[in-house]
Design a protein around this motif. Structure first.
Motif, PDB file in Angstrom:
ATOM      1  N   ASP A   1       9.728  -1.637   6.323  1.00  0.00           N
ATOM      2  CA  ASP A   1      10.073  -1.696   4.901  1.00  0.00           C
ATOM      3  C   ASP A   1       9.213  -0.701   4.134  1.00  0.00           C
ATOM      4  N   SER A   2       9.636   0.543   4.134  1.00  0.00           N
ATOM      5  CA  SER A   2       8.894   1.586   3.442  1.00  0.00           C
ATOM      6  C   SER A   2       9.863   2.492   2.694  1.00  0.00           C
ATOM      7  N   HIS A   3       9.355   3.112   1.642  1.00  0.00           N
ATOM      8  CA  HIS A   3      10.182   3.971   0.801  1.00  0.00           C
ATOM      9  C   HIS A   3       9.385   5.212   0.410  1.00  0.00           C
ATOM     10  N   LEU A   4      10.051   6.350   0.398  1.00  0.00           N
ATOM     11  CA  LEU A   4       9.420   7.586  -0.035  1.00  0.00           C
ATOM     12  C   LEU A   4       9.466   7.689  -1.554  1.00  0.00           C
ATOM     13  N   VAL A   5       8.365   8.157  -2.139  1.00  0.00           N
ATOM     14  CA  VAL A   5       8.255   8.290  -3.591  1.00  0.00           C
ATOM     15  C   VAL A   5       7.670   9.663  -3.918  1.00  0.00           C
ATOM     16  N   VAL A   6       8.254  10.351  -4.893  1.00  0.00           N
ATOM     17  CA  VAL A   6       7.716  11.619  -5.390  1.00  0.00           C
ATOM     18  C   VAL A   6       7.195  11.385  -6.802  1.00  0.00           C
ATOM     19  N   CYS A   7       5.975  11.852  -7.079  1.00  0.00           N
ATOM     20  CA  CYS A   7       5.419  11.646  -8.414  1.00  0.00           C
ATOM     21  C   CYS A   7       4.692  12.896  -8.891  1.00  0.00           C
ATOM     22  N   ASN A   8       4.543  12.988 -10.198  1.00  0.00           N
ATOM     23  CA  ASN A   8       3.737  14.021 -10.834  1.00  0.00           C
ATOM     24  C   ASN A   8       2.556  13.315 -11.497  1.00  0.00           C
TER      25      ASN A   8
ATOM     26  N   THR B   1       1.587  13.782 -15.282  1.00  0.00           N
ATOM     27  CA  THR B   1       2.381  13.169 -16.345  1.00  0.00           C
ATOM     28  C   THR B   1       2.637  11.687 -16.103  1.00  0.00           C
ATOM     29  N   GLY B   2       2.356  11.211 -14.879  1.00  0.00           N
ATOM     30  CA  GLY B   2       2.591   9.805 -14.563  1.00  0.00           C
ATOM     31  C   GLY B   2       4.038   9.471 -14.291  1.00  0.00           C
ATOM     32  N   ARG B   3       4.890  10.471 -14.136  1.00  0.00           N
ATOM     33  CA  ARG B   3       6.306  10.210 -13.867  1.00  0.00           C
ATOM     34  C   ARG B   3       6.550  10.218 -12.360  1.00  0.00           C
ATOM     35  N   TRP B   4       7.512   9.394 -11.922  1.00  0.00           N
ATOM     36  CA  TRP B   4       7.777   9.264 -10.497  1.00  0.00           C
ATOM     37  C   TRP B   4       9.223   8.864 -10.248  1.00  0.00           C
ATOM     38  N   VAL B   5       9.664   9.046  -9.017  1.00  0.00           N
ATOM     39  CA  VAL B   5      11.008   8.645  -8.614  1.00  0.00           C
ATOM     40  C   VAL B   5      10.958   8.164  -7.174  1.00  0.00           C
ATOM     41  N   GLU B   6      11.605   7.023  -6.915  1.00  0.00           N
ATOM     42  CA  GLU B   6      11.718   6.514  -5.554  1.00  0.00           C
ATOM     43  C   GLU B   6      13.008   7.021  -4.948  1.00  0.00           C
TER      44      GLU B   6
ATOM     45  N   TYR C   1      -4.023  20.137  -4.350  1.00  0.00           N
ATOM     46  CA  TYR C   1      -3.358  19.704  -5.583  1.00  0.00           C
ATOM     47  C   TYR C   1      -3.642  20.670  -6.717  1.00  0.00           C
ATOM     48  N   ALA C   2      -2.578  21.239  -7.278  1.00  0.00           N
ATOM     49  CA  ALA C   2      -2.649  22.071  -8.479  1.00  0.00           C
ATOM     50  C   ALA C   2      -1.790  21.404  -9.539  1.00  0.00           C
ATOM     51  N   PRO C   3      -2.337  21.026 -10.694  1.00  0.00           N
ATOM     52  CA  PRO C   3      -1.587  20.228 -11.674  1.00  0.00           C
ATOM     53  C   PRO C   3      -0.375  20.942 -12.240  1.00  0.00           C
TER      54      PRO C   3
ATOM     55  N   GLY D   1       0.805  -1.211   0.000  1.00  0.00           N
ATOM     56  CA  GLY D   1       0.000   0.000   0.000  1.00  0.00           C
ATOM     57  C   GLY D   1       0.837   1.258   0.000  1.00  0.00           C
ATOM     58  N   ILE D   2       0.153   2.416  -0.098  1.00  0.00           N
ATOM     59  CA  ILE D   2       0.823   3.708  -0.049  1.00  0.00           C
ATOM     60  C   ILE D   2       0.037   4.626   0.886  1.00  0.00           C
ATOM     61  N   THR D   3       0.730   5.603   1.457  1.00  0.00           N
ATOM     62  CA  THR D   3       0.094   6.626   2.274  1.00  0.00           C
ATOM     63  C   THR D   3       0.472   8.004   1.734  1.00  0.00           C
ATOM     64  N   GLN D   4      -0.480   8.928   1.798  1.00  0.00           N
ATOM     65  CA  GLN D   4      -0.236  10.299   1.372  1.00  0.00           C
ATOM     66  C   GLN D   4       0.580  11.017   2.438  1.00  0.00           C
ATOM     67  N   VAL D   5       1.647  11.670   2.013  1.00  0.00           N
ATOM     68  CA  VAL D   5       2.520  12.368   2.952  1.00  0.00           C
ATOM     69  C   VAL D   5       2.440  13.881   2.769  1.00  0.00           C
ATOM     70  N   ASP D   6       2.620  14.361   1.525  1.00  0.00           N
ATOM     71  CA  ASP D   6       2.639  15.803   1.301  1.00  0.00           C
ATOM     72  C   ASP D   6       2.406  16.092  -0.175  1.00  0.00           C
ATOM     73  N   ALA D   7       2.104  17.353  -0.469  1.00  0.00           N
ATOM     74  CA  ALA D   7       1.927  17.817  -1.844  1.00  0.00           C
ATOM     75  C   ALA D   7       2.512  19.214  -1.952  1.00  0.00           C
ATOM     76  N   CYS D   8       3.114  19.519  -3.102  1.00  0.00           N
ATOM     77  CA  CYS D   8       3.708  20.838  -3.280  1.00  0.00           C
ATOM     78  C   CYS D   8       3.821  21.160  -4.768  1.00  0.00           C
ATOM     79  N   SER D   9       3.120  22.194  -5.216  1.00  0.00           N
ATOM     80  CA  SER D   9       3.246  22.728  -6.582  1.00  0.00           C
ATOM     81  C   SER D   9       3.107  21.663  -7.664  1.00  0.00           C
ATOM     82  N   GLY D  10       2.171  20.746  -7.493  1.00  0.00           N
ATOM     83  CA  GLY D  10       1.903  19.740  -8.517  1.00  0.00           C
ATOM     84  C   GLY D  10       2.585  18.412  -8.310  1.00  0.00           C
ATOM     85  N   LEU D  11       3.549  18.341  -7.382  1.00  0.00           N
ATOM     86  CA  LEU D  11       4.196  17.066  -7.059  1.00  0.00           C
ATOM     87  C   LEU D  11       3.580  16.500  -5.788  1.00  0.00           C
TER      88      LEU D  11
END
Length: 391
Positions: free
Chosen positions: A136-143, A146-151, A377-379, A115-125
């Motif tokens: 065993d958890s990892h932070l992920v930032v996504c847009n 556009t569907g792009r993301w980075v762990e 959230y602002a796209p 699963g995933i949990t919402q942590v924060d949002a900033c300027s579309g990310l």
């Protein structure tokens, strides 16, 4: 084929010179300032598309100095509900349209993650934590536009003697596309048991690494569990208590390198947000008998200052004119003096309220058992996410 948004038909005709006098296109008659003035009034998605009109238009729109002129088109709020089956992700649109993306973000949940949990949002990310278990958890930032993301890579581990004495209550995302395509993630460390902030781990997408900074503050600031972080004016802000005193509330601000730390005294536990380029703070108004009778909106007009200025007030008699319920502030519009209020009790109603003109706006029905945490959230229709290697 996707239908053009409002304003696009006119600009396509302008690009082709339709309706202009022979020998010249309409666009060629406009100065850069006029083009910017018109673009600032169009939907965010349209502005992104118009970068392909010409090299000139691309440079005008991409210029950091010009991007600050474009309003942040708030699409809505992300929130979750909790049931016996776990957490569920939802999106409430402030325009009444369908969610612009699947709020469960399925591509962030491959089979190896539960699963995933919402942590924060900033300027579309968006910042998420995806996990298999507590350990065993990892932070992920996504847009999501556009569907792009980075762990993000694992954080640096403290020395063994320190490990048992440190934990965190707050993690925040800092990103300003008008300044850079790179983002930062802050992970605050506290002494065990909710003591006080000892330092912060900062991830920079520019370097792809974490760095640690000790706070170095004389003041002892304790953060609240799940504290909301807000990035504005080059500092990431979070709310806490000062020197272990339960009613001595402060906003803690930290710069992107973890070198500048400052505190701003506030009246109580409220909601913070970024609006019109300034830090805003919404709090319940209390009379001499400690009875809540309304809402106040404060603003940090000078980023270098440590003093908030009272901007607007509203009484519950005004706020209840449409719903008949009492509310508390859970969100602040990024581009105008509108606050978003959650109804007390079951928390299944969200109300937009114009504090400048003292008018109720739309009422949004939420899922039952909604959490008390909402992420604006602002796209962002940028083609790239720094360091992105996801889909």
């Amino acid at each position: 084929m996707e239908e053009p948004e409002k304003g696009e038909i006119f600009w396509r005709n302008t690009k082709l010179g339709l309706g202009s006098h022979p020998g010249a296109t309409a666009a060629s008659l406009l100065t850069d300032d006029l083009i910017l003035e018109i673009l600032c009034r169009l939907p965010v998605r349209s502005v992104h598309r118009f970068k392909s009109v010409s090299v000139l238009w691309h440079d005008l729109i991409a210029d950091p100095a010009n991007r600050k002129k474009f309003p942040e088109a708030l699409a809505g709020f992300l929130y979750t509900t909790i049931s016996n089956n776990g957490g569920h992700h939802h999106f409430v649109s402030v325009s009444g349209t369908a969610a612009p993306f699947d709020p469960s973000i399925p591509y962030l949940q491959p089979n190896k993650y539960s699963g995933i949990t919402q942590v924060d949002a900033c300027s579309g990310l968006l910042l998420y934590r995806r996990y298999n278990s507590k350990d065993d958890s990892h932070l992920v930032v996504c847009n999501p536009a556009t569907g792009r993301w980075v762990e993000l890579p694992p954080q640096p581990q403290p020395q063994p003697l320190e490990l048992a004495n440190r934990h965190t209550h707050a993690t925040g995302l800092a990103f300003d596309p008008a300044v850079s395509s790179h983002f930062h993630v802050f992970h605050f460390e506290e002494t065990y048991g909710g003591g006080y902030i000892t330092g912060v781990n900062i991830y920079s997408s520019r370097t792809g690494t974490w760095s640690h900074r000790n706070s170095g503050m004389v003041e002892k600031v304790t953060l609240f569990y799940g504290s909301r972080c807000v990035f504005v004016g080059g500092l990431l802000y979070v709310m806490g208590n000062l020197n272990y005193i339960s009613n001595d509330y402060v906003l803690l601000g930290v710069d992107m390198e973890g070198k500048v730390w400052k505190t701003i005294s506030v009246q109580g536990l409220g909601t913070i947000g970024s609006s019109q380029g300034c830090l805003h703070y919404g709090i319940a108004s209390v009379d001499d008998n400690k009875q809540i009778f309304g809402i106040e909106l404060w603003c940090l007009q000078d980023c270098d200052s440590k003093e908030l200025v009272l901007k607007h007030t509203a009484r519950f008699s005004e706020l209840m004119s449409m719903t008949g319920k009492k509310h508390r502030v859970v969100g602040i519009h990024p581009d105008c003096d509108t606050i978003f209020l959650l109804s007390h009790g079951r928390g299944d109603t969200l109300v937009a309220y114009d504090v400048r003109n003292k008018k109720d706006g739309c009422i949004f029905n939420l899922e039952k058992n909604s959490t008390q945490r909402f992420l604006a959230y602002a796209p962002l229709f940028s083609e790239s996410l720094a360091d992105a290697y996801g889909q």
